[in-house]
Scaffold this active site. Structure first.
Site, PDB file in Angstrom:
ATOM      1  N   THR A 184       0.838  -1.196   0.000  1.00 55.94           N
ATOM      2  CA  THR A 184       0.000   0.000   0.000  1.00 55.94           C
ATOM      3  C   THR A 184       0.881   1.258   0.000  1.00 55.94           C
ATOM      4  OG1 THR A 184      -1.867  -1.056   1.052  1.00 55.94           O
ATOM      5  CG2 THR A 184      -1.533   1.254   1.601  1.00 55.94           C
ATOM      6  N   ARG A 212     -14.952  -6.464   0.317  1.00 59.22           N
ATOM      7  CA  ARG A 212     -14.204  -6.117   1.545  1.00 59.22           C
ATOM      8  C   ARG A 212     -13.428  -4.793   1.363  1.00 59.22           C
ATOM      9  NH1 ARG A 212      -8.693  -4.805   2.828  1.00 59.22           N
ATOM     10  NH2 ARG A 212      -8.343  -5.323   4.985  1.00 59.22           N
ATOM     11  N   ASP A 215      -8.645  -0.209   5.768  1.00 61.54           N
ATOM     12  CA  ASP A 215      -8.521   1.065   6.485  1.00 61.54           C
ATOM     13  C   ASP A 215      -8.061   2.209   5.591  1.00 61.54           C
ATOM     14  OD1 ASP A 215      -6.083  -0.439   6.269  1.00 61.54           O
ATOM     15  OD2 ASP A 215      -5.128   1.076   7.522  1.00 61.54           O
ATOM     16  N   THR A 235      -0.433   1.490   7.031  1.00 60.95           N
ATOM     17  CA  THR A 235      -0.408   0.291   6.192  1.00 60.95           C
ATOM     18  C   THR A 235      -0.333  -0.932   7.089  1.00 60.95           C
ATOM     19  OG1 THR A 235       0.791  -0.924   4.486  1.00 60.95           O
ATOM     20  CG2 THR A 235       2.127   0.484   5.919  1.00 60.95           C
ATOM     21  N   GLY A 236      -1.008  -1.989   6.685  1.00 63.34           N
ATOM     22  CA  GLY A 236      -1.008  -3.211   7.484  1.00 63.34           C
ATOM     23  C   GLY A 236      -2.358  -3.885   7.370  1.00 63.34           C
ATOM     24  N   GLY A 238      -5.808  -4.177   7.569  1.00 64.13           N
ATOM     25  CA  GLY A 238      -6.811  -3.134   7.707  1.00 64.13           C
ATOM     26  C   GLY A 238      -7.813  -3.365   8.816  1.00 64.13           C
TER      27      GLY A 238
HETATM   28  N1  ASP Z   1      -4.180  -1.646   4.908  1.00 65.18           N
HETATM   29  C1  ASP Z   1      -4.464  -2.277   3.648  1.00 65.18           C
HETATM   30  C2  ASP Z   1      -5.787  -3.004   3.751  1.00 65.18           C
HETATM   31  O1  ASP Z   1      -6.084  -3.602   4.761  1.00 65.18           O
HETATM   32  C3  ASP Z   1      -3.416  -3.241   3.194  1.00 65.18           C
HETATM   33  C4  ASP Z   1      -1.990  -2.764   3.273  1.00 65.18           C
HETATM   34  O2  ASP Z   1      -1.687  -1.805   3.938  1.00 65.18           O
HETATM   35  O3  ASP Z   1      -1.115  -3.377   2.625  1.00 65.18           O
HETATM   36  O4  ASP Z   1      -6.500  -3.020   2.775  1.00 65.18           O
END
Ligand code: ASP
Length: 319
Positions: A184, A212, A215, A235-236, A238
């Site tokens: 992301t 779906r 965040d 990022t992470g 969500g």
């Molecule tokens: N936060 C993003 C999500 O959950 C994914 C990511 O940060 O890689 O869609």
């Protein structure tokens, strides 16, 4: 001209030295530098923070290396469904879009929504219809295809697994020897007038189902900016970031409890999120232009530049 700062991330997760070849590492560093240059070009001419974060994220959307725009992950339907958001810390205006399939730069659409007084968050075909009004560039959904993302999806297709891109890569590494990591894209900035902005753009999770959303498009979850406190892009996983309202929580800890940016980021990312199993990280800037690049995973693609030293700093691993 006053001080300005810009910080970016290109995703966090299980990214270790042994997993990236020197060539791939260099590709990432070059791409991160290009994103910093795009934002810096705006800020150094006295441009505003919202323009800088949009420009930096756009560069990452155009790069196949990041899970945003070109290179976005595949949903369970084999399509790309993108989402993103942007917020201005001076006015608290925000723009968010989700379920985007045909717009080359989703962040450009979120930026239009930011200035629209009628709504903050729009989705799907309606959002794409709205984009026509601004003559934003449309592409086929296949424009976002990349071979490696396809491999990631093939590894979990027809299962109930949904994967953060870095985890999907580990699976591909184990099974097929793929070497790339993706993520992301996000940016935060303080411009020379002292105004803050944040932007985040993603393709979401590999093999995601049922529309779906994560965040990244949620104001307060993955993106938040307030001149009183800070600008944050996350990022992470969500789901954890939404449940913890991470970006807004950090701002609240600063506003109501007087924590510094560093204290608030470390408490939320390295304590609160860890306790509920939420892996990831963020880039953040406060109203003095201090930067935090904070993560609880093994790595995070990241970079920063400030008018203090005008040096482009990029990094991937923890140390
Ligand atoms: N936060 C993003 C999500 O959950 C994914 C990511 O940060 O890689 O869609």
């Amino acid at each position: 001209m006053g001080k300005y700062t810009l910080a970016i991330h290109g995703g966090a997760g299980t990214i270790t030295r042994t997993m990236l070849t020197q060539e791939v590492e260099n590709d990432y560093k070059n791409a991160l530098n290009l994103a910093l240059i795009a934002g810096n070009d705006i800020l150094k001419k006295g441009g505003i923070a919202a323009d800088a974060v949009e420009a930096a994220v756009k560069v990452m959307e155009d790069s196949p290396l990041f899970n945003a725009g070109k290179g976005a992950v595949y949903s369970s339907e084999g399509t790309h469904e993108m989402e993103c958001s942007i917020m201005c810390g001076k006015t608290l205006q925000a723009g968010a879009v989700a379920g985007i399939k045909l717009i080359k730069n989703p962040i450009a659409l979120a930026r239009k929504v930011l200035y629209d007084e009628n709504f903050v968050y729009i989705s799907g075909e309606g959002a794409e219809k709205y984009a026509q009004k601004y003559k934003l560039e449309f592409v086929e959904n296949s424009y976002f295809d990349t071979p490696h993302r396809y491999e990631q999806w093939q590894a979990v297709k027809d299962t109930d697994l949904v994967l953060l891109d870095h985890d999907a890569d580990n699976l591909v590494n184990d099974g097929k020897g793929g070497d790339y990591k993706f993520g992301t894209a996000g940016a935060v900035a303080m411009d020379s007038y002292g105004n803050l902005a944040a932007a985040t753009s993603t393709g979401g999770l590999t093999n995601k189902k049922f529309g779906r959303l994560g965040d990244s498009s949620m104001i307060g979850g993955g993106t938040y900016a307030n001149n009183k406190t800070c600008a944050i892009s996350c990022t992470g996983y969500g789901e954890y970031f939404i449940r913890s309202v991470v970006a807004h929580d950090i701002s609240c800890l600063m506003e109501y409890k007087g924590l510094s940016l560093k204290q608030a980021c470390e408490y939320v990312v390295k304590d609160k999120l860890v306790k509920i199993g939420g892996e990831g990280g963020l880039c953040a800037v406060d109203s003095l232009g201090n930067i935090e690049l904070c993560f609880n995973s093994e790595g995070m693609y990241r970079g920063q530049i400030s008018s203090d030293d005008m040096k482009f700093h990029v990094a991937i691993y923890e140390s």
